[in-house]
Design an enzyme around this catalytic site. Structure first.
Site, mmCIF file in Angstrom:
data_model
loop_
_atom_site.group_PDB
_atom_site.id
_atom_site.type_symbol
_atom_site.label_atom_id
_atom_site.label_comp_id
_atom_site.label_asym_id
_atom_site.label_seq_id
_atom_site.Cartn_x
_atom_site.Cartn_y
_atom_site.Cartn_z
ATOM 1 N N LYS A 79 6.519 -1.947 1.846
ATOM 2 C CA LYS A 79 5.347 -1.379 2.529
ATOM 3 C C LYS A 79 4.154 -2.316 2.376
ATOM 4 O O LYS A 79 3.264 -2.094 1.545
ATOM 5 C CB LYS A 79 5.056 0.017 1.970
ATOM 6 C CG LYS A 79 4.164 0.867 2.850
ATOM 7 C CD LYS A 79 4.266 2.329 2.485
ATOM 8 C CE LYS A 79 3.257 3.212 3.198
ATOM 9 N NZ LYS A 79 3.378 3.227 4.645
ATOM 10 N N LEU A 137 11.150 1.210 7.032
ATOM 11 C CA LEU A 137 10.571 1.731 5.799
ATOM 12 C C LEU A 137 11.284 3.042 5.480
ATOM 13 O O LEU A 137 11.417 3.905 6.348
ATOM 14 C CB LEU A 137 9.067 1.996 5.967
ATOM 15 C CG LEU A 137 8.425 2.460 4.659
ATOM 16 C CD1 LEU A 137 8.213 1.275 3.714
ATOM 17 C CD2 LEU A 137 7.112 3.173 4.906
ATOM 18 N N HIS A 181 -0.732 -21.085 -0.442
ATOM 19 C CA HIS A 181 0.302 -20.101 -0.129
ATOM 20 C C HIS A 181 1.091 -19.653 -1.362
ATOM 21 O O HIS A 181 1.426 -18.488 -1.506
ATOM 22 C CB HIS A 181 1.265 -20.647 0.923
ATOM 23 C CG HIS A 181 0.645 -20.780 2.283
ATOM 24 N ND1 HIS A 181 -0.409 -21.614 2.545
ATOM 25 C CD2 HIS A 181 0.926 -20.169 3.449
ATOM 26 C CE1 HIS A 181 -0.754 -21.513 3.817
ATOM 27 N NE2 HIS A 181 0.047 -20.642 4.390
ATOM 28 N N TYR A 187 0.826 -1.202 0.000
ATOM 29 C CA TYR A 187 0.000 0.000 0.000
ATOM 30 C C TYR A 187 0.860 1.251 0.000
ATOM 31 O O TYR A 187 2.082 1.186 0.217
ATOM 32 C CB TYR A 187 -0.947 -0.005 1.210
ATOM 33 C CG TYR A 187 -0.281 0.316 2.537
ATOM 34 C CD1 TYR A 187 0.523 -0.620 3.178
ATOM 35 C CD2 TYR A 187 -0.449 1.560 3.154
ATOM 36 C CE1 TYR A 187 1.131 -0.325 4.396
ATOM 37 C CE2 TYR A 187 0.142 1.853 4.366
ATOM 38 C CZ TYR A 187 0.930 0.915 4.979
ATOM 39 O OH TYR A 187 1.539 1.206 6.172
ATOM 40 N N ARG A 246 7.940 4.184 -4.868
ATOM 41 C CA ARG A 246 8.072 3.215 -3.778
ATOM 42 C C ARG A 246 7.035 2.097 -3.920
ATOM 43 O O ARG A 246 7.326 0.931 -3.616
ATOM 44 C CB ARG A 246 7.928 3.908 -2.413
ATOM 45 C CG ARG A 246 8.253 2.954 -1.252
ATOM 46 C CD ARG A 246 8.307 3.665 0.078
ATOM 47 N NE ARG A 246 7.018 4.225 0.434
ATOM 48 C CZ ARG A 246 6.808 5.008 1.484
ATOM 49 N NH1 ARG A 246 7.813 5.337 2.290
ATOM 50 N NH2 ARG A 246 5.603 5.488 1.753
ATOM 51 N N ARG A 265 -7.370 -20.565 -1.972
ATOM 52 C CA ARG A 265 -6.344 -20.384 -0.951
ATOM 53 C C ARG A 265 -5.229 -21.423 -1.065
ATOM 54 O O ARG A 265 -5.457 -22.615 -0.917
ATOM 55 C CB ARG A 265 -6.975 -20.438 0.451
ATOM 56 C CG ARG A 265 -5.990 -20.029 1.543
ATOM 57 C CD ARG A 265 -6.638 -19.977 2.921
ATOM 58 N NE ARG A 265 -5.673 -19.519 3.915
ATOM 59 C CZ ARG A 265 -4.733 -20.309 4.450
ATOM 60 N NH1 ARG A 265 -4.651 -21.574 4.099
ATOM 61 N NH2 ARG A 265 -3.861 -19.812 5.321
ATOM 62 N N GLU A 287 12.420 2.392 14.114
ATOM 63 C CA GLU A 287 11.518 3.461 13.676
ATOM 64 C C GLU A 287 10.281 3.412 14.559
ATOM 65 O O GLU A 287 10.306 2.798 15.624
ATOM 66 C CB GLU A 287 11.171 3.295 12.187
ATOM 67 C CG GLU A 287 10.511 1.971 11.866
ATOM 68 C CD GLU A 287 10.155 1.792 10.390
ATOM 69 O OE1 GLU A 287 9.920 2.784 9.705
ATOM 70 O OE2 GLU A 287 10.091 0.626 9.949
HETATM 71 N N1 PDD Z 1 2.977 5.121 7.403
HETATM 72 N N2 PDD Z 1 7.637 3.751 8.870
HETATM 73 C C1 PDD Z 1 6.498 3.031 8.823
HETATM 74 C C2 PDD Z 1 6.497 1.682 9.456
HETATM 75 C C3 PDD Z 1 5.356 3.555 8.200
HETATM 76 O O1 PDD Z 1 4.233 2.831 8.142
HETATM 77 C C4 PDD Z 1 5.406 4.852 7.619
HETATM 78 C C5 PDD Z 1 4.231 5.454 6.912
HETATM 79 C C6 PDD Z 1 6.617 5.565 7.695
HETATM 80 C C7 PDD Z 1 6.770 6.934 7.107
HETATM 81 O O2 PDD Z 1 6.734 6.879 5.708
HETATM 82 P P1 PDD Z 1 6.240 8.119 4.841
HETATM 83 O O3 PDD Z 1 7.040 9.279 5.244
HETATM 84 O O4 PDD Z 1 6.498 7.691 3.455
HETATM 85 O O5 PDD Z 1 4.774 8.308 5.150
HETATM 86 C C8 PDD Z 1 7.714 4.976 8.321
HETATM 87 C C9 PDD Z 1 1.802 5.483 6.636
HETATM 88 C C10 PDD Z 1 1.550 6.938 6.578
HETATM 89 C C11 PDD Z 1 0.627 4.686 7.165
HETATM 90 O O6 PDD Z 1 0.820 3.510 7.437
HETATM 91 O O7 PDD Z 1 -0.475 5.215 7.256
#
Ligand code: PDD
Length: 297
Positions: A146, A204, A102, A33, A52, A100, A179
């Site tokens: 992501k 991320l 894997h 996403y 990304r 379903r 993070e």
């Molecule tokens: N989250 N780290 C993680 C684990 C994240 O899920 C996100 C973003 C970031 C920051 O990434 P960016 O600057 O590209 O938004 C770092 C989004 C906003 C969410 O899950 O809603």
């Protein structure tokens, strides 16, 4: 006005929008996403987000559901139909519907869902800063992708919510900060170094993180990408977090210990103002700024 969602080629009422029970996103979290901010009718850093998304798809050998021009059109149409002028657009691509099993299905028909909604800036938090708690980082070894497989993030965010904190900072067994559950973590040392973790598979690589890094370098700050520990964070002069929805958010408490003097630091506030200008956000109580690096919505 009723909300509208895009699901696999159709715009439909949000309350009726649904995917199949055997969608692999639903069954296996086999989906990726992106979230892009809309600020004063502009998409903030749209192309880096779409880059990304492509990277996440590539790492998982998932087919893009549509080409990039079509995706741009669908995003704009979803934003327009929901009358979002300030908010977010969310897109999710899964490996599609299949019985379903894997292993990947034979077909390459990925699913695409897009939603958009208005959001309000968190002005008091942005001005006064927020508290964070810390917890062990129990995620997998490809946090650079992501994916919607966010259960460890969900549990940590719930822990933060129950503690009355804005976010949870995730910490390795060695005591290093990776993070946050949905944002990147930063500290400013007593020597005025702006420190954030390098973009390896452990985090991320946030789009906001990259923009803030570029802004900090442009402004002449010493930016250092290196691993930092929780002990260093507790002793830091300033701390903040960055994300699409939080922009630059000052962190004034970590685990009930004040950061610096317990108020947003000068460097953090400067970066926050620069980032807001980049995003095209009107200063609090002020007039609209032009913004840079954003595409028309
Ligand atoms: N989250 N780290 C993680 C684990 C994240 O899920 C996100 C973003 C970031 C920051 O990434 P960016 O600057 O590209 O938004 C770092 C989004 C906003 C969410 O899950 O809603």
């Amino acid at each position: 006005m009723s909300r509208i969602a895009y699901v696999n080629g159709r715009f439909t009422r949000h309350r009726d929008a649904a995917v199949h029970v055997e969608d692999r996103g639903y069954q296996f979290a086999d989906a990726v996403y992106e979230v892009i901010a809309i600020q004063n009718d502009r998409f903030v850093d749209e192309e880096p987000h779409l880059d990304r998304l492509e990277r996440s798809l590539g790492e998982l050998r998932m087919a893009p559901p549509v080409g990039r021009p079509a995706l741009r059109y669908i995003l704009r149409e979803t934003v327009r139909r929901n009358r979002v002028h300030n908010g977010i657009v969310y897109m999710q691509v899964s490996r599609g519907v299949a019985r379903r099993d894997h292993a990947f299905p034979a077909h390459r028909d990925s699913s695409l869902v897009v939603t958009a909604r208005s959001t309000m800036p968190k002005s008091s938090a942005r001005a006064g800063g927020v508290s964070v708690v810390t917890t062990e980082d129990i995620r997998w070894k490809r946090c650079d992708i992501k994916t919607v497989g966010l259960l460890p993030n969900v549990l940590a965010k719930q822990m933060a919510a129950e503690a009355g904190a804005y976010e949870a900072w995730l910490v390795t067994p060695d005591g290093d900060v990776t993070e946050c559950t949905s944002a990147n973590a930063w500290i400013v040392t007593a020597g005025r170094e702006v420190v954030t973790r390098p973009p390896t598979h452990a985090i991320l690589n946030g789009i906001t993180r990259r923009t803030v890094r570029a802004i900090a370098e442009r402004e002449g700050y010493a930016v250092v990408e290196r691993v930092f520990s929780l002990d260093e964070a507790h002793a830091a002069a300033e701390a903040f977090l960055t994300s699409t929805t939080s922009h630059v958010m000052p962190v004034v408490r970590i685990d009930d210990r004040p950061v610096g003097d317990g108020r947003p630091g000068p460097l953090t506030s400067a970066l926050q103002a620069h980032y807001d200008a980049h995003a095209g956000m009107a200063p609090e109580g002020g007039t609209e700024t032009a913004g840079t690096g954003s595409a028309e919505a």
